[in-house]
Design an enzyme around this catalytic site. Structure first.
Site, PDB file in Angstrom:
ATOM      1  N   SER A  36      34.175  60.276  -7.555  1.00 33.37           N
ATOM      2  CA  SER A  36      35.419  59.497  -7.476  1.00 33.37           C
ATOM      3  C   SER A  36      36.551  60.284  -6.829  1.00 33.37           C
ATOM      4  O   SER A  36      36.903  61.381  -7.278  1.00 33.37           O
ATOM      5  CB  SER A  36      35.854  59.069  -8.880  1.00 33.37           C
ATOM      6  OG  SER A  36      34.922  58.188  -9.443  1.00 33.37           O
ATOM      7  N   HIS A  67      35.557  54.965  -4.135  1.00 34.28           N
ATOM      8  CA  HIS A  67      34.302  55.258  -3.442  1.00 34.28           C
ATOM      9  C   HIS A  67      34.259  54.457  -2.145  1.00 34.28           C
ATOM     10  O   HIS A  67      34.513  53.247  -2.146  1.00 34.28           O
ATOM     11  CB  HIS A  67      33.090  54.857  -4.292  1.00 34.28           C
ATOM     12  CG  HIS A  67      32.846  55.744  -5.467  1.00 34.28           C
ATOM     13  ND1 HIS A  67      31.713  56.515  -5.591  1.00 34.28           N
ATOM     14  CD2 HIS A  67      33.582  55.981  -6.574  1.00 34.28           C
ATOM     15  CE1 HIS A  67      31.758  57.182  -6.732  1.00 34.28           C
ATOM     16  NE2 HIS A  67      32.890  56.873  -7.346  1.00 34.28           N
ATOM     17  N   HIS A  92      25.871  53.018  -9.066  1.00 26.60           N
ATOM     18  CA  HIS A  92      25.759  53.192 -10.511  1.00 26.60           C
ATOM     19  C   HIS A  92      25.001  52.011 -11.106  1.00 26.60           C
ATOM     20  O   HIS A  92      25.172  50.868 -10.660  1.00 26.60           O
ATOM     21  CB  HIS A  92      27.139  53.247 -11.171  1.00 26.60           C
ATOM     22  CG  HIS A  92      28.083  54.240 -10.577  1.00 26.60           C
ATOM     23  ND1 HIS A  92      28.765  54.000  -9.405  1.00 26.60           N
ATOM     24  CD2 HIS A  92      28.469  55.476 -11.003  1.00 26.60           C
ATOM     25  CE1 HIS A  92      29.537  55.053  -9.129  1.00 26.60           C
ATOM     26  NE2 HIS A  92      29.376  55.952 -10.079  1.00 26.60           N
ATOM     27  N   TYR A  94      25.739  50.537 -13.770  1.00 30.12           N
ATOM     28  CA  TYR A  94      26.686  49.578 -14.349  1.00 30.12           C
ATOM     29  C   TYR A  94      27.227  48.586 -13.320  1.00 30.12           C
ATOM     30  O   TYR A  94      27.799  47.551 -13.683  1.00 30.12           O
ATOM     31  CB  TYR A  94      27.839  50.291 -15.066  1.00 30.12           C
ATOM     32  CG  TYR A  94      28.766  51.121 -14.203  1.00 30.12           C
ATOM     33  CD1 TYR A  94      29.661  50.539 -13.313  1.00 30.12           C
ATOM     34  CD2 TYR A  94      28.771  52.505 -14.314  1.00 30.12           C
ATOM     35  CE1 TYR A  94      30.513  51.300 -12.539  1.00 30.12           C
ATOM     36  CE2 TYR A  94      29.625  53.284 -13.557  1.00 30.12           C
ATOM     37  CZ  TYR A  94      30.497  52.680 -12.671  1.00 30.12           C
ATOM     38  OH  TYR A  94      31.346  53.439 -11.898  1.00 30.12           O
ATOM     39  N   GLU A  95      27.044  48.876 -12.029  1.00 33.81           N
ATOM     40  CA  GLU A  95      27.434  47.903 -11.003  1.00 33.81           C
ATOM     41  C   GLU A  95      26.402  46.779 -10.868  1.00 33.81           C
ATOM     42  O   GLU A  95      26.641  45.812 -10.158  1.00 33.81           O
ATOM     43  CB  GLU A  95      27.573  48.600  -9.653  1.00 33.81           C
ATOM     44  CG  GLU A  95      28.664  49.650  -9.576  1.00 33.81           C
ATOM     45  CD  GLU A  95      28.645  50.365  -8.246  1.00 33.81           C
ATOM     46  OE1 GLU A  95      29.214  49.821  -7.276  1.00 33.81           O
ATOM     47  OE2 GLU A  95      28.052  51.463  -8.153  1.00 33.81           O
ATOM     48  N   ALA A 122      33.314  63.010 -11.365  1.00 33.17           N
ATOM     49  CA  ALA A 122      34.473  63.113 -12.250  1.00 33.17           C
ATOM     50  C   ALA A 122      33.967  62.940 -13.675  1.00 33.17           C
ATOM     51  O   ALA A 122      33.083  62.121 -13.929  1.00 33.17           O
ATOM     52  CB  ALA A 122      35.498  62.036 -11.926  1.00 33.17           C
ATOM     53  N   MET A 226      29.418  58.933 -15.973  1.00 28.68           N
ATOM     54  CA  MET A 226      28.603  57.724 -15.815  1.00 28.68           C
ATOM     55  C   MET A 226      27.692  57.776 -14.593  1.00 28.68           C
ATOM     56  O   MET A 226      27.276  56.726 -14.085  1.00 28.68           O
ATOM     57  CB  MET A 226      29.523  56.503 -15.711  1.00 28.68           C
ATOM     58  CG  MET A 226      30.497  56.341 -16.854  1.00 28.68           C
ATOM     59  SD  MET A 226      31.653  54.979 -16.548  1.00 28.68           S
ATOM     60  CE  MET A 226      32.847  55.243 -17.867  1.00 28.68           C
ATOM     61  N   SER A 227      27.384  58.969 -14.117  1.00 28.91           N
ATOM     62  CA  SER A 227      26.585  59.073 -12.892  1.00 28.91           C
ATOM     63  C   SER A 227      25.779  60.362 -12.916  1.00 28.91           C
ATOM     64  O   SER A 227      25.630  61.007 -13.944  1.00 28.91           O
ATOM     65  CB  SER A 227      27.514  59.070 -11.665  1.00 28.91           C
ATOM     66  OG  SER A 227      28.303  60.262 -11.650  1.00 28.91           O
ATOM     67  N   HIS A 284      40.825  54.447 -15.372  1.00 28.42           N
ATOM     68  CA  HIS A 284      40.225  54.881 -14.108  1.00 28.42           C
ATOM     69  C   HIS A 284      41.306  55.396 -13.157  1.00 28.42           C
ATOM     70  O   HIS A 284      41.057  56.282 -12.338  1.00 28.42           O
ATOM     71  CB  HIS A 284      39.464  53.717 -13.463  1.00 28.42           C
ATOM     72  CG  HIS A 284      38.636  54.125 -12.278  1.00 28.42           C
ATOM     73  ND1 HIS A 284      37.611  55.037 -12.355  1.00 28.42           N
ATOM     74  CD2 HIS A 284      38.702  53.761 -10.964  1.00 28.42           C
ATOM     75  CE1 HIS A 284      37.066  55.207 -11.163  1.00 28.42           C
ATOM     76  NE2 HIS A 284      37.715  54.444 -10.303  1.00 28.42           N
TER      77      HIS A 284
END
Length: 309
Positions: A36, A67, A92, A94-95, A122, A226-227, A284
């Site tokens: 990010s 991104h 990701h 979650y997308e 991040a 988250m990645s 975010h």
């Protein structure tokens, strides 16, 4: 995904990418995944060529603010530079992307000739000794999704030449991690600029509850995000050397004690004044702001590491 379809996709992807590139950029040696707010690294590339994901068969589209959605090829470092490829935007789960789509660009990098990959992200700090702004050189990871059936290596293998049962005790290259601290010395960064620690992967897109943050901290994690871990697994399966640099953009909210409605109501009924605490939350926007503030340091560090490789 059937093996024959996978092979077709890989070849179609590689052909499409190479149609954009001059000879000197056709075989990058280092792959970089930009987290990010860190896609500005590509501005340092010489002879830069941008290849939008939408032009590459098999690629998804990144939808996360901060991104971009493209590969950047170029030469990084002093002199003639080292040929590199950078993901300006990752995918990701979650997308809504499948895990095979999330790691597909890493597999393409390997087939383009990449041997070493530097993955950035991040993260939120779970450790009071690792403040916001610190770059954490990851030593190990804790991945609850992997342990509960959300593993990118589940299902048919992309190649029978790859290991079916992948060891991860050596996932994070000591050689590359050493280069990070040598680069920090060359750049005369303060000793506190870099730390070492364990990264916890959670699926997102929600930030952790205090109870979840406390659980991860007690389990030994220093930072959480988250990645990254799916990409690490695919890279190691493909035989790549892996380094992860995690920029701490916030503290995970883990209060020492919970606010008690029972106690507050009893105090109110007794006629006592109740001091209402300010609710702590993570956003975010905060992540992107710190990423932007510290991006320059991380970019210089990555460039110095690439020169050493």
């Amino acid at each position: 995904m059937p093996d024959n379809l996978t092979k077709v996709n890989f070849q179609a992807s590689i052909n499409a990418i190479k149609s954009f590139l001059p000879d000197k950029l056709q075989n990058p040696l280092v792959g970089i995944v930009c987290g990010s707010g860190l896609s500005g690294l590509a501005d340092e590339f010489k002879d830069k060529v941008i290849v939008p994901y939408e032009e590459i068969p098999g690629f998804a589209k990144s939808t996360v603010p901060g991104h971009r959605s493209a590969f950047a090829f170029g030469l990084l470092g002093s002199g003639t530079g080292v040929p590199v490829v950078a993901m300006l935007g990752r995918f990701h789960p979650y997308e809504g992307h499948s895990l095979s789509s999330v790691v597909y660009p890493i597999r393409v990098m390997a087939r383009l000739g990449v041997k070493n990959v530097i993955i950035t992200n991040a993260s939120g700090s779970l450790n009071s000794a690792i403040p916001v702004g610190t770059i954490v050189v990851v030593q190990d990871h804790l991945a609850l999704p992997n342990l509960t059936g959300m593993n990118p290596l589940l299902g048919p293998q992309t190649s029978q030449d790859l290991p079916r049962f992948l060891p991860l005790s050596d996932a994070y290259s000591p050689t590359l991690r050493r280069l990070a601290f040598l680069a920090a010395h060359r750049l005369q960064l303060d000793d506190s600029a870099l730390a070492e620690g364990i990264y916890a992967w959670v699926s997102g897109p929600t930030y952790e509850t205090p109870a979840e943050g406390r659980l991860l901290r007690q389990a030994g994690a220093d930072v959480v995000g988250m990645s990254t871990v799916p990409e690490v697994l695919a890279a190691r399966e493909e035989g790549l050397n892996v380094m992860v640099l995690s920029l701490v953009t916030n503290f995970v909210v883990i209060p020492d004690r919970y606010r008690s409605m029972k106690e507050e109501v009893k105090a109110e009924l007794a006629g006592k004044k109740v001091e209402l605490p300010v609710a702590q939350v993570v956003s975010h926007e905060e992540v992107l702001a710190v990423g932007k503030e510290k991006a320059g340091v991380l970019m210089k560090l990555v460039e110095s590491i690439v020169e050493s490789i």
